[in-house]
Write a protein that holds these residues in place. Structure first.
Motif, short mmCIF file in Angstrom:
data_model
loop_
_atom_site.label_atom_id
_atom_site.label_comp_id
_atom_site.label_asym_id
_atom_site.label_seq_id
_atom_site.Cartn_x
_atom_site.Cartn_y
_atom_site.Cartn_z
N ASP A 71 0.65 -1.08 -0.04
CA ASP A 71 0.02 0.07 0.07
C ASP A 71 0.72 1.16 0.09
O ASP A 71 0.73 2.04 0.91
CB ASP A 71 -0.89 -0.24 1.32
N ASN A 129 -2.65 -4.23 -1.81
CA ASN A 129 -3.91 -4.43 -2.63
C ASN A 129 -4.39 -2.86 -3.07
O ASN A 129 -4.89 -2.70 -4.30
CB ASN A 129 -5.03 -4.90 -1.75
N TYR A 151 -2.95 -2.12 -6.47
CA TYR A 151 -3.57 -2.81 -7.58
C TYR A 151 -5.08 -2.24 -8.02
O TYR A 151 -5.38 -2.83 -9.03
CB TYR A 151 -3.61 -4.33 -7.18
N GLU A 152 -5.59 -1.55 -7.19
CA GLU A 152 -7.02 -0.93 -7.35
C GLU A 152 -7.38 -0.54 -8.95
O GLU A 152 -8.35 -0.74 -9.23
CB GLU A 152 -7.19 0.30 -6.26
N LYS A 175 3.28 -9.97 -2.60
CA LYS A 175 2.22 -9.19 -2.14
C LYS A 175 1.60 -10.12 -1.09
O LYS A 175 0.97 -9.62 0.03
CB LYS A 175 1.23 -8.81 -3.00
N PHE A 205 -1.64 -12.78 -0.24
CA PHE A 205 -3.13 -12.68 -0.62
C PHE A 205 -4.01 -13.22 0.61
O PHE A 205 -3.34 -13.86 1.74
CB PHE A 205 -3.69 -13.67 -1.77
N TYR A 224 0.14 -8.87 2.80
CA TYR A 224 -0.97 -9.83 3.60
C TYR A 224 -0.05 -10.50 4.72
O TYR A 224 0.98 -10.78 4.45
CB TYR A 224 -1.48 -10.67 2.62
N HIS A 242 -1.22 -4.38 6.03
CA HIS A 242 -2.48 -4.39 5.57
C HIS A 242 -3.54 -4.70 6.66
O HIS A 242 -4.64 -4.04 6.51
CB HIS A 242 -2.67 -5.71 4.87
#
Length: 247
Positions: free
Chosen positions: A44, A74, A77-78, A113, A115, A168, A207
């Motif tokens: 982020d 995340n 990736y928006e 990243k 998940f 994550y 996250h």
């Protein structure tokens, strides 16, 4: 008696840089550069996944005089512009990892990243609708990327310590504080096995903004949730966690 030499690793996550943040982070990166040897930013990096936000961060990072190791989160990736964000931020001094590894001194850093998918006995399984299978497969793929990155470090004779950089969470302990209903979206225990098998020293992630700062895997691998809101709540005036490794 001589002082024990250490590598000082500063770590933060969820900095959510916005277009209006020009000049906001310069002093922060200057401060970190005086206190640490490496800076980790655990996802982020941007607030809405916009390349203009990434441009602001890239400019601010020029004030950082130590190596920087990042992963995307995340939010990055928006808008589907994650590749452009990575290209914008990456430089000779700033390394954005996505299933890759880099060695700095005698410390190897593997970054993904990660998940969601849930933890322990409550992990989602590859069963049911295709959409559910695809969700679980993403976590499986990220664990495989982590394994491959750590394998590269295992083959490097100069690496004495392996550090995992994620967005994550790999364990439930560092998301405690968040509503239990959203645990499956905050991380996955599928990320734990590569950390154990490859002998990781410590793992850093973000996250979970309302999670817990510290946890561990089997009492041996330290896990740190360095989301900026957690560090601020814990009283860090300049929000980064400082971790020291013996050289």
């Amino acid at each position: 008696m001589e002082d024990t030499k250490v590598t000082r690793i500063a770590a933060v996550a969820d900095i959510h840089v916005r277009e209006i943040d020009k000049g906001k982070w310069t002093d922060y990166f200057k401060e970190v550069s005086t206190k640490a040897d490496v800076l980790l930013i655990c996802g982020d990096l941007t607030d809405t996944g916009d390349e203009d936000e990434a441009t602001i961060l890239a400019e601010e990072l020029r004030a950082c005089t130590i190596p920087v190791v990042c992963v995307l989160g995340n939010h990055d990736y928006e808008k589907g512009r994650q590749k452009l964000i990575r290209q914008t931020i990456q430089s000779q001094n700033v390394h954005v990892l996505d299933g890759e590894a880099i060695t700095i001194g005698n410390v190897g850093f593997a970054g993904i990243k990660g998940f969601g998918g849930g933890f322990d006995n409550h992990m989602l399984t590859m069963f049911g609708e295709n959409a559910m299978k695809a969700f679980v497969q993403e976590a499986v793929d990220e664990a495989l990327h982590l394994e491959r990155a750590l394998s590269k470090l295992e083959a490097d004779p100069f690496v004495e310590h392996k550090i995992a950089v994620l967005h994550y969470a790999p364990i439930k302990a560092t998301v405690v504080g968040e509503p239990e209903a959203i645990y499956p979206f905050l991380g996955s225990s599928r990320l734990v096995e590569p950390l154990i098998r490859k002998g990781v020293t410590a793992c850093f992630h973000g996250h979970a903004h309302a999670g817990t700062l510290e946890g561990d895997i089997n009492g041996s691998i330290k896990v740190y949730n360095v989301a900026k809101p957690i560090l601020v709540k814990a009283g860090y005036q300049c929000p980064y966690y400082l971790y020291e490794l013996p050289v």
